[in-house]
Design an enzyme around this catalytic site. Structure first.
Site, mmCIF file in Angstrom:
data_model
loop_
_atom_site.group_PDB
_atom_site.id
_atom_site.type_symbol
_atom_site.label_atom_id
_atom_site.label_comp_id
_atom_site.label_asym_id
_atom_site.label_seq_id
_atom_site.Cartn_x
_atom_site.Cartn_y
_atom_site.Cartn_z
ATOM 1 N N CYS A 123 60.681 46.551 42.161
ATOM 2 C CA CYS A 123 59.568 46.908 41.280
ATOM 3 C C CYS A 123 58.282 46.304 41.835
ATOM 4 C CB CYS A 123 59.833 46.410 39.857
ATOM 5 S SG CYS A 123 58.475 46.720 38.708
ATOM 6 N N PHE A 124 57.343 47.142 42.201
ATOM 7 C CA PHE A 124 56.087 46.645 42.769
ATOM 8 C C PHE A 124 55.182 46.045 41.697
ATOM 9 C CE2 PHE A 124 57.500 49.677 45.972
ATOM 10 C CZ PHE A 124 57.300 48.950 47.140
#
Length: 275
Positions: A123-124
């Site tokens: 997850c950025f």
């Protein structure tokens, strides 16, 4: 890889900036505009109830966001049996699963530089991998973020409706609001603060729909006992009852985690760690 590392830094800062702007607009603009006469406001007025609801949603969204960051998946690279030979280790560094690996759902993430158990995705917006330790908190983060965006969207529409003396009874009024507002803004008939709120309405709508869709998709995978990484790689998982799959992620204390942001201490992963 450089672009991904840059995105890994920019995306969390972007989310925190949007959260701060949303909080400021709600507390200092939307909620005060709901008070007609503060001296005669009852205890359970719509404005106070809306403020309490927004604080509840925001606290859960930010609380689970912090827990996702502070509870990264455990690095199994040191204790995992990767097999013998440099070729097998190279397979892990490439992000692919080696034939001799001990755990079939582990994955090496280049950005996090660790091997995670039950790897789902990176997850950025949290700058972290999502795995067995923080999956429940990640789903709660997506759920409450979508609800907070929906709450801000409704409050913003009420504010714009009163400020511009317009009605959103017609569903097309919302979709035609932006082009009309842009023309009025450049003609000087619309204030910059009102134009900013209108732009935020569409941003809240986009973020809310994206988080809601991602949350529903993630729940569907959990019911099937799969992760996104397993689906992407075409891995076959052992069929189990959907209740066991839910309990593995949410634990027995799922109701507590639904109301307040807490670690998933009742999950199967933590019970295995205690053994």
């Amino acid at each position: 890889m450089l672009v991904l590392r840059l995105l890994n830094v920019v995306a969390p800062a972007y989310f925190l900036c949007i959260s701060l702007v949303t909080f400021v607009l709600q507390i200092f603009l939307f909620i005060p505009s709901m008070f007609r006469d503060p001296s005669t406001t009852p205890l359970f007025s719509p404005a106070l109830l809306h403020g309490a609801l927004f604080l509840f949603l925001s606290a859960n969204a930010l609380g689970n966001y912090v827990l996702v960051i502070q509870s990264p998946p455990e690095d199994l690279g040191k204790g995992l049996n990767l097999g013998k030979g440099a070729e097998v280790v190279a397979d892990w560094l490439d992000g692919s699963r080696s034939p001799g690996s001990a755990l079939p759902s582990t994955h090496f993430c280049r950005l996090c530089a660790r091997v995670t158990q039950r790897h789902d995705h990176h997850c950025f917006f949290t700058g972290n991998c999502i795995g067995s330790r923080n999956m429940r908190n990640f789903i709660m983060f997506c759920l409450y973020t979508s609800l907070a965006c929906l709450d801000s969207l409704v409050a913003g529409m009420v504010y714009i409706s009163a400020a511009l003396s317009m009605s959103f009874a017609n569903p097309l009024a919302f979709f035609t609001l932006l082009p009309h507002s842009i023309s009025q803004f450049f003609s000087g008939a619309l204030l910059s603060s009102e134009m900013f709120v209108i732009l935020m309405l569409y941003l809240w709508l986009g973020i809310g729909l994206a988080c809601a869709g991602f949350c529903c998709h993630q729940m569907l995978l959990i019911l099937r006992g799969q992760t996104r990484y397993q689906v992407r790689k075409g891995m076959v998982v052992r069929a189990r009852p959907w209740k066991e799959n839910l309990q593995e992620v949410f634990g027995k204390r799922w109701l507590l985690g639904l109301l307040i942001p807490v670690l998933n201490v009742g999950s199967d992963y933590h019970r295995q760690k205690e053994k």
